[in-house]
Structure formats: C-alpha cells, structure tokens
Design a protein around this motif. Sequence first.
Motif, PDB file in Angstrom:
ATOM      1  N   LEU A  44       6.486 -66.255  -9.263  1.00 25.29           N
ATOM      2  CA  LEU A  44       7.289 -66.143  -8.099  1.00 25.29           C
ATOM      3  C   LEU A  44       6.950 -64.484  -8.261  1.00 25.29           C
ATOM      4  O   LEU A  44       6.835 -64.096  -7.299  1.00 25.29           O
ATOM      5  CB  LEU A  44       8.713 -66.168  -8.460  1.00 25.29           C
ATOM      6  CG  LEU A  44       9.390 -67.617  -8.025  1.00 25.29           C
ATOM      7  CD1 LEU A  44      10.479 -67.717  -8.660  1.00 25.29           C
ATOM      8  CD2 LEU A  44       9.190 -67.500  -6.853  1.00 25.29           C
ATOM      9  N   VAL A  47       3.753 -64.269  -6.546  1.00 24.00           N
ATOM     10  CA  VAL A  47       4.044 -63.780  -4.849  1.00 24.00           C
ATOM     11  C   VAL A  47       4.616 -62.039  -4.097  1.00 24.00           C
ATOM     12  O   VAL A  47       4.306 -62.195  -3.621  1.00 24.00           O
ATOM     13  CB  VAL A  47       4.919 -65.150  -4.676  1.00 24.00           C
ATOM     14  CG1 VAL A  47       5.558 -65.104  -2.832  1.00 24.00           C
ATOM     15  CG2 VAL A  47       3.557 -66.448  -4.726  1.00 24.00           C
ATOM     16  N   ALA A  48       5.798 -62.249  -5.060  1.00 15.61           N
ATOM     17  CA  ALA A  48       6.355 -60.658  -4.681  1.00 15.61           C
ATOM     18  C   ALA A  48       5.584 -59.673  -4.819  1.00 15.61           C
ATOM     19  O   ALA A  48       5.236 -59.444  -3.506  1.00 15.61           O
ATOM     20  CB  ALA A  48       7.652 -60.332  -5.671  1.00 15.61           C
ATOM     21  N   ALA A  51       2.705 -59.785  -1.572  1.00 19.39           N
ATOM     22  CA  ALA A  51       3.863 -59.670  -0.480  1.00 19.39           C
ATOM     23  C   ALA A  51       3.971 -58.147  -0.112  1.00 19.39           C
ATOM     24  O   ALA A  51       3.820 -57.377   0.419  1.00 19.39           O
ATOM     25  CB  ALA A  51       4.948 -59.973  -0.095  1.00 19.39           C
ATOM     26  N   LYS A  52       4.389 -57.530  -1.408  1.00 17.37           N
ATOM     27  CA  LYS A  52       4.650 -56.134  -1.731  1.00 17.37           C
ATOM     28  C   LYS A  52       3.424 -54.993  -1.276  1.00 17.37           C
ATOM     29  O   LYS A  52       3.138 -54.215  -0.214  1.00 17.37           O
ATOM     30  CB  LYS A  52       5.320 -55.359  -2.705  1.00 17.37           C
ATOM     31  CG  LYS A  52       5.597 -54.263  -2.852  1.00 17.37           C
ATOM     32  CD  LYS A  52       5.935 -54.115  -3.764  1.00 17.37           C
ATOM     33  CE  LYS A  52       6.411 -52.679  -4.479  1.00 17.37           C
ATOM     34  NZ  LYS A  52       6.379 -51.461  -6.015  1.00 17.37           N
ATOM     35  N   LYS A  56       5.202 -55.881   2.996  1.00 21.21           N
ATOM     36  CA  LYS A  56       6.044 -56.601   3.415  1.00 21.21           C
ATOM     37  C   LYS A  56       7.401 -57.007   1.856  1.00 21.21           C
ATOM     38  O   LYS A  56       6.832 -56.223   1.293  1.00 21.21           O
ATOM     39  CB  LYS A  56       5.246 -58.916   3.034  1.00 21.21           C
ATOM     40  CG  LYS A  56       4.282 -58.225   4.550  1.00 21.21           C
ATOM     41  CD  LYS A  56       3.647 -59.719   4.095  1.00 21.21           C
ATOM     42  CE  LYS A  56       2.572 -60.395   5.366  1.00 21.21           C
ATOM     43  NZ  LYS A  56       1.997 -61.483   5.374  1.00 21.21           N
ATOM     44  N   GLN A  57       8.206 -57.820   2.741  1.00 19.69           N
ATOM     45  CA  GLN A  57       9.333 -57.955   1.685  1.00 19.69           C
ATOM     46  C   GLN A  57       9.534 -59.370   1.174  1.00 19.69           C
ATOM     47  O   GLN A  57       9.566 -60.605   1.808  1.00 19.69           O
ATOM     48  CB  GLN A  57      11.345 -57.325   2.326  1.00 19.69           C
ATOM     49  CG  GLN A  57      10.483 -55.844   2.570  1.00 19.69           C
ATOM     50  CD  GLN A  57      11.523 -54.981   3.200  1.00 19.69           C
ATOM     51  OE1 GLN A  57      11.740 -55.460   4.689  1.00 19.69           O
ATOM     52  NE2 GLN A  57      11.926 -53.573   2.929  1.00 19.69           N
ATOM     53  N   VAL A  58      10.103 -59.875   0.283  1.00 26.89           N
ATOM     54  CA  VAL A  58      10.817 -60.751  -0.123  1.00 26.89           C
ATOM     55  C   VAL A  58      12.271 -60.724   0.119  1.00 26.89           C
ATOM     56  O   VAL A  58      13.094 -60.030  -0.070  1.00 26.89           O
ATOM     57  CB  VAL A  58       9.919 -61.410  -1.638  1.00 26.89           C
ATOM     58  CG1 VAL A  58      11.028 -62.501  -1.769  1.00 26.89           C
ATOM     59  CG2 VAL A  58       8.857 -60.798  -1.381  1.00 26.89           C
ATOM     60  N   TRP A  59      13.284 -62.115   0.835  1.00 26.35           N
ATOM     61  CA  TRP A  59      14.189 -61.682   1.407  1.00 26.35           C
ATOM     62  C   TRP A  59      14.690 -63.637   0.668  1.00 26.35           C
ATOM     63  O   TRP A  59      14.234 -64.161   0.334  1.00 26.35           O
ATOM     64  CB  TRP A  59      14.472 -61.525   2.731  1.00 26.35           C
ATOM     65  CG  TRP A  59      15.009 -60.838   3.182  1.00 26.35           C
ATOM     66  CD1 TRP A  59      13.001 -59.748   3.850  1.00 26.35           C
ATOM     67  CD2 TRP A  59      15.280 -59.834   3.453  1.00 26.35           C
ATOM     68  NE1 TRP A  59      13.805 -58.683   3.939  1.00 26.35           N
ATOM     69  CE2 TRP A  59      15.085 -58.186   3.672  1.00 26.35           C
ATOM     70  CE3 TRP A  59      16.613 -59.593   2.655  1.00 26.35           C
ATOM     71  CZ2 TRP A  59      15.255 -56.732   4.333  1.00 26.35           C
ATOM     72  CZ3 TRP A  59      17.580 -58.550   3.297  1.00 26.35           C
ATOM     73  CH2 TRP A  59      17.213 -57.303   3.992  1.00 26.35           C
ATOM     74  N   ILE A  60      16.513 -63.622   0.335  1.00 19.31           N
ATOM     75  CA  ILE A  60      16.656 -64.962   0.681  1.00 19.31           C
ATOM     76  C   ILE A  60      17.501 -65.135   1.361  1.00 19.31           C
ATOM     77  O   ILE A  60      18.157 -64.080   2.046  1.00 19.31           O
ATOM     78  CB  ILE A  60      17.414 -64.745  -1.083  1.00 19.31           C
ATOM     79  CG1 ILE A  60      16.785 -64.423  -2.148  1.00 19.31           C
ATOM     80  CG2 ILE A  60      18.305 -66.135  -1.039  1.00 19.31           C
ATOM     81  CD1 ILE A  60      17.646 -64.599  -3.783  1.00 19.31           C
ATOM     82  N   GLU A  70      17.759 -58.848  -0.768  1.00 20.46           N
ATOM     83  CA  GLU A  70      16.290 -58.232  -0.658  1.00 20.46           C
ATOM     84  C   GLU A  70      15.895 -58.791  -2.248  1.00 20.46           C
ATOM     85  O   GLU A  70      16.647 -58.069  -2.826  1.00 20.46           O
ATOM     86  CB  GLU A  70      15.875 -57.107  -0.050  1.00 20.46           C
ATOM     87  CG  GLU A  70      14.903 -56.688  -0.346  1.00 20.46           C
ATOM     88  CD  GLU A  70      14.589 -55.238   0.171  1.00 20.46           C
ATOM     89  OE1 GLU A  70      13.705 -54.877   0.763  1.00 20.46           O
ATOM     90  OE2 GLU A  70      15.470 -54.562   0.827  1.00 20.46           O
ATOM     91  N   ILE A  71      15.167 -58.670  -2.617  1.00 16.59           N
ATOM     92  CA  ILE A  71      14.271 -58.733  -4.005  1.00 16.59           C
ATOM     93  C   ILE A  71      13.667 -57.437  -4.519  1.00 16.59           C
ATOM     94  O   ILE A  71      12.943 -57.241  -3.076  1.00 16.59           O
ATOM     95  CB  ILE A  71      13.630 -60.127  -4.095  1.00 16.59           C
ATOM     96  CG1 ILE A  71      14.127 -61.381  -3.733  1.00 16.59           C
ATOM     97  CG2 ILE A  71      13.153 -59.902  -5.035  1.00 16.59           C
ATOM     98  CD1 ILE A  71      15.139 -61.556  -4.529  1.00 16.59           C
TER      99      ILE A  71
END
Length: 74
Positions: A44, A47-48, A51-52, A56-60, A70-71
């Motif tokens: 995880l 992947v985060a 993305a960064k 990009k951003q990681v969201w729930i 947002e993570i």
Amino acid sequence: MDENKPERIQINLDLSPELYETINKLKQQINGDTAEILLKGIILLEVALEAKLQGKQVWITDDKQNLESEIVGI
C-alpha cells in the motif's frame, strides 16, 4: 529447500505495545500472519508513493464514489 516455497528472511523488530496490538488485530481481521500484514502495508505504501511521484493523490471513497478522505503524509 522446497523449490515451491519462496525464500524467507527472519528479522527482529522492536515494536511499541500499541503497534504490536494493531498488527495482531489486523492478523485476526484478515486471518493472516505478521509477514502478510507487513507485506500488504508495504505494498500500500509503495502504491501511494508511486501515485505521489506521478502527481496523483490517494483517496478513500464510499460505495457511490463520494470522496471520504485523502491519504496524506506519504
């Protein structure tokens, strides 16, 4: 050594009691072992971070794709 079994390296970790308890709770929730918990957590994070690096951003999201949180901090 069994050729079908991946090689494993044993490590020792000093954990806070809180983190140890969190790992144990997660193990119960997924019916897994400590190595599986650490592997999934590392995946995880990987992947985060990827993305960064791509801007990009990681969201729930909820089941209707509404953004919940947002993570951050990765």
